[in-house]
Structures are given as C-alpha cells and as structure tokens.
Design a protein around this motif. Sequence first.
Motif, PDB file in Angstrom:
ATOM      1  N   ARG A 246      -2.595  -0.922   5.343  1.00  0.00           N
ATOM      2  CA  ARG A 246      -2.066  -0.173   4.200  1.00  0.00           C
ATOM      3  C   ARG A 246      -0.567  -0.404   4.058  1.00  0.00           C
ATOM      4  O   ARG A 246       0.157  -0.443   5.040  1.00  0.00           O
ATOM      5  CB  ARG A 246      -2.318   1.328   4.363  1.00  0.00           C
ATOM      6  CG  ARG A 246      -3.765   1.755   4.203  1.00  0.00           C
ATOM      7  CD  ARG A 246      -3.826   3.279   4.130  1.00  0.00           C
ATOM      8  NE  ARG A 246      -5.187   3.753   4.007  1.00  0.00           N
ATOM      9  CZ  ARG A 246      -5.947   4.077   5.036  1.00  0.00           C
ATOM     10  NH1 ARG A 246      -5.475   3.952   6.278  1.00  0.00           N
ATOM     11  NH2 ARG A 246      -7.171   4.531   4.857  1.00  0.00           N
TER      12      ARG A 246
ATOM     13  N   THR B  80     -11.829   3.711   2.943  1.00  0.00           N
ATOM     14  CA  THR B  80     -11.179   4.728   3.786  1.00  0.00           C
ATOM     15  C   THR B  80     -12.069   5.090   4.962  1.00  0.00           C
ATOM     16  O   THR B  80     -11.596   5.268   6.092  1.00  0.00           O
ATOM     17  CB  THR B  80     -10.864   5.990   2.959  1.00  0.00           C
ATOM     18  OG1 THR B  80      -9.948   5.647   1.912  1.00  0.00           O
ATOM     19  CG2 THR B  80     -10.240   7.076   3.831  1.00  0.00           C
TER      20      THR B  80
ATOM     21  N   ASP C  37     -10.578   4.631   8.566  1.00  0.00           N
ATOM     22  CA  ASP C  37     -10.206   5.876   9.252  1.00  0.00           C
ATOM     23  C   ASP C  37     -11.378   6.603   9.902  1.00  0.00           C
ATOM     24  O   ASP C  37     -11.175   7.533  10.680  1.00  0.00           O
ATOM     25  CB  ASP C  37      -9.524   6.835   8.271  1.00  0.00           C
ATOM     26  CG  ASP C  37      -8.244   6.265   7.695  1.00  0.00           C
ATOM     27  OD1 ASP C  37      -7.610   5.451   8.384  1.00  0.00           O
ATOM     28  OD2 ASP C  37      -7.885   6.622   6.553  1.00  0.00           O
TER      29      ASP C  37
END
Length: 254
Positions: free
Chosen positions: A112, A144, A148
């Motif tokens: 990112r 995402t 994550d």
Amino acid sequence: MQFESDNYKSFLVKYVDEIIVIFSGKTKDGKSLDDFVKNFIKVSDINIEVDNKRIQELLTKRPHNIRSLKCALQDFERVYNLLIKYEIPKKNKWLFSFIAFVFSTRAGFVERDEEYGMLYTEANVAVLYPGYYNTNYMINGIKTWIIDGEWDKKDINCQLLYVKQQYYAILPVEKAKTNDILDLEEDEMLEGYPELLNLAYEGKLELDDYVSLLSNSNKAKKYNINIPSIDWNKVQIGVESKIKELLQSHEEPE
C-alpha cells in the motif's frame, strides 16, 4: 484439501489446467508466461523501455509456493459462495485473479502507498500473471481480506452487489453509470452519457456513482475517448445536493 461443498470442488476440477499454469508459470505446451509479458511490452505505452528492466527482474521472482496455492483454493470457496449468491458470471476469472493476488501478496509484491493505495504495486500482479490477473474480477474488500486477513462482510457484499449491477445493467444510462468506460460500446456511450450527466447535475446519482464518473472522465482523457463535455461546476452542485439529501434523511425527528 477439504472443501465444504462438492459443487465448489467440481468447479476447481473444471479449471485445474489453468490453476497449474498460474502455479507453474508455464502453459500446457511448455511456454513460459514471461513470453506473453514480452509480447505485451512490445505494444505497451511509450515508457515501457524505462520499466523493462524492473519487469524482467520481477519475472525472475514469480512465486511457486504450494502452501499459498492450497490457502488460495480453500479461501476462495468463501468468495465463490458469494458469486453464486449474487449470480455473478465468469467465476473462473475471479478464481484466477484471486490465486494470482494471493501469490503476489504473500511474496511481498503488493504493498500500500499512502497516496495511491495499491494502484501501482498491483500492476506487479498483472505482469507476473498475464492473461490471468484482471482487476475487473477483483474488488477492494477481497484484496483487503487477502492482505490483512480482515473479512468485512458488509463492504464485500456491497461491492459484489455493485458488480452484479454492472453485469446486468440494460439501459444505456445504467451501463454508462455502472461500467468502466473501457468496457462500454460506442453506442452505449453516446446514448448513455448525456442522460447520466443530467442525473449527475440534478443530484440524482449515488455518491459512488459520482466517484465512478470522475474515474471514467480521467480514463477518457488518458485514452482519448470522446465523451460529452462535463460541466464540473454543475456536478459539484449535484454532489452537494445529494449530500444534503442524505443528511436530511438521517436527521432525528423532533
């Protein structure tokens, strides 16, 4: 590997050859995916010579991690079930993009940026897996989750619902509103954009639609696509009108 659904297992079996190509980096006839990247480079933009060295270095690092493959196939079942739920076609292309993104992320090729998010490093995935990774078959919520480990049920469902609307848009104005401008036919653009702009000026679009309008306008300029002239002052008035409407709808009654 264990899967919850026999239907999903059958789906994977149907595309086992393509999965092997993504994992191995070679087609069934022994050609390297690198060859397809080289062909793409020759017809790419004028800055390709500057990027060529980085691309060639990246290709030498294409991951072949069997553990990543197993995780990708097991995790995608969750996505597959939602694609079934929302009746979204081309599920195989979603699978290919998912595997490619998992491989690239686990190998450290997707990062990112504070300003641009994953816009630039995500291009690494397309270079590593030409013909298999396509951003049209990936959404931010899934990216995402891969990066994550956070499954945001609300966001992912909303984004896939929006994808469904793109697929099943019928009227030209609906196609102009929900599709990437690069995916529109010329007649759809000519018919749909004037009405879309009127809706934008009148504050009758959703806020996400205004974001898409801005994005498509930038792409039209970049790729020299002719679209009707946009009065951005009127668009701003429309956005303000929509925000005012949303605020009023959430006000507590006295």
